[in-house]
Design an enzyme around this catalytic site. Sequence first.
Site, mmCIF file in Angstrom:
data_model
loop_
_atom_site.group_PDB
_atom_site.id
_atom_site.type_symbol
_atom_site.label_atom_id
_atom_site.label_comp_id
_atom_site.label_asym_id
_atom_site.label_seq_id
_atom_site.Cartn_x
_atom_site.Cartn_y
_atom_site.Cartn_z
ATOM 1 N N HIS A 78 0.813 -1.216 0.000
ATOM 2 C CA HIS A 78 0.000 0.000 0.000
ATOM 3 C C HIS A 78 0.846 1.265 0.000
ATOM 4 C CE1 HIS A 78 0.827 0.727 4.327
ATOM 5 N NE2 HIS A 78 0.829 -0.594 4.402
ATOM 6 N N ASP A 79 0.364 2.253 -0.718
ATOM 7 C CA ASP A 79 0.928 3.612 -0.719
ATOM 8 C C ASP A 79 2.309 3.695 -1.344
ATOM 9 O OD1 ASP A 79 -1.254 4.974 0.888
ATOM 10 O OD2 ASP A 79 -0.610 3.469 2.342
ATOM 11 N N GLY A 109 4.988 -1.017 2.743
ATOM 12 C CA GLY A 109 4.168 0.170 2.583
ATOM 13 C C GLY A 109 4.956 1.456 2.521
#
Length: 256
Positions: A119-120, A137
Amino acid sequence: MIDNLAFVHPEAKVGNNVSIGPWSYIGPGVEIGDDCIIHSHVVIKGPTVIGKGNRIFQFASVGEDCQDKKYAGEPTRLIIGDNNVIRENVTIHRGTIQDNSETRIGSNNLFMAYVHIAHDCVVGNNVIMANNASIAGHVHVGDWVILGGMTGVHQFVHIGAHAFTAGASLILQDVPPFVMASGQPAIPRGLNSEGMKRRGFSKEAQLAVRRAYKTLYRSNLTVEEATAALAEEIASVPEVKLLMDFVNGSARGIIR
């Protein structure tokens, strides 16, 4: 060109000349650009926007909820550019509201089998991630980076453009542009000189970056002292400026 055994949600948007193989799932909120090839057994969930000319191979999972325990189902996105190759069993997750609510991937990248992009993350263009390379992340990966097989990158680490990591490297701090790294934890092992040659950097630029590397890593200087010593080349050589701007802007600190 959509197989009868594929499921494409009515709210998904599929461009022209797109091939979707049997038993693939295209969920709501997914947008797929023209000329993409989605092989069999691929799962794509939204909100996800995929550009043109991408190839996604079997058993890849693209746009799934992230594995961050703080994630509570908020609407977040995955954005993928053009002409990427996403091989078997690759996993790419959407973002979280703790960052920009978005995972972003550029164009012309190759993600080999079993790669994980959390994520991200922000991945640039022309990146190669070899088999089983994984980035946690909030990791940022610059253009033309090569991550060797089974490389593991700690959350929030930044990897500069044209950097290279050897297989099975453990990256716990930022890797500056042009630097080769290996080890567990990884340390600098010199410059990615071959990569610079292949990408057409001038001999003058290569020599300037080599001098900057020696000043930064082999002169027993602090980052501030190295920056001062390289002030003239930072002002006159874009590649040296790229290197030192990255070093001076590092939040986690660079590998040493």
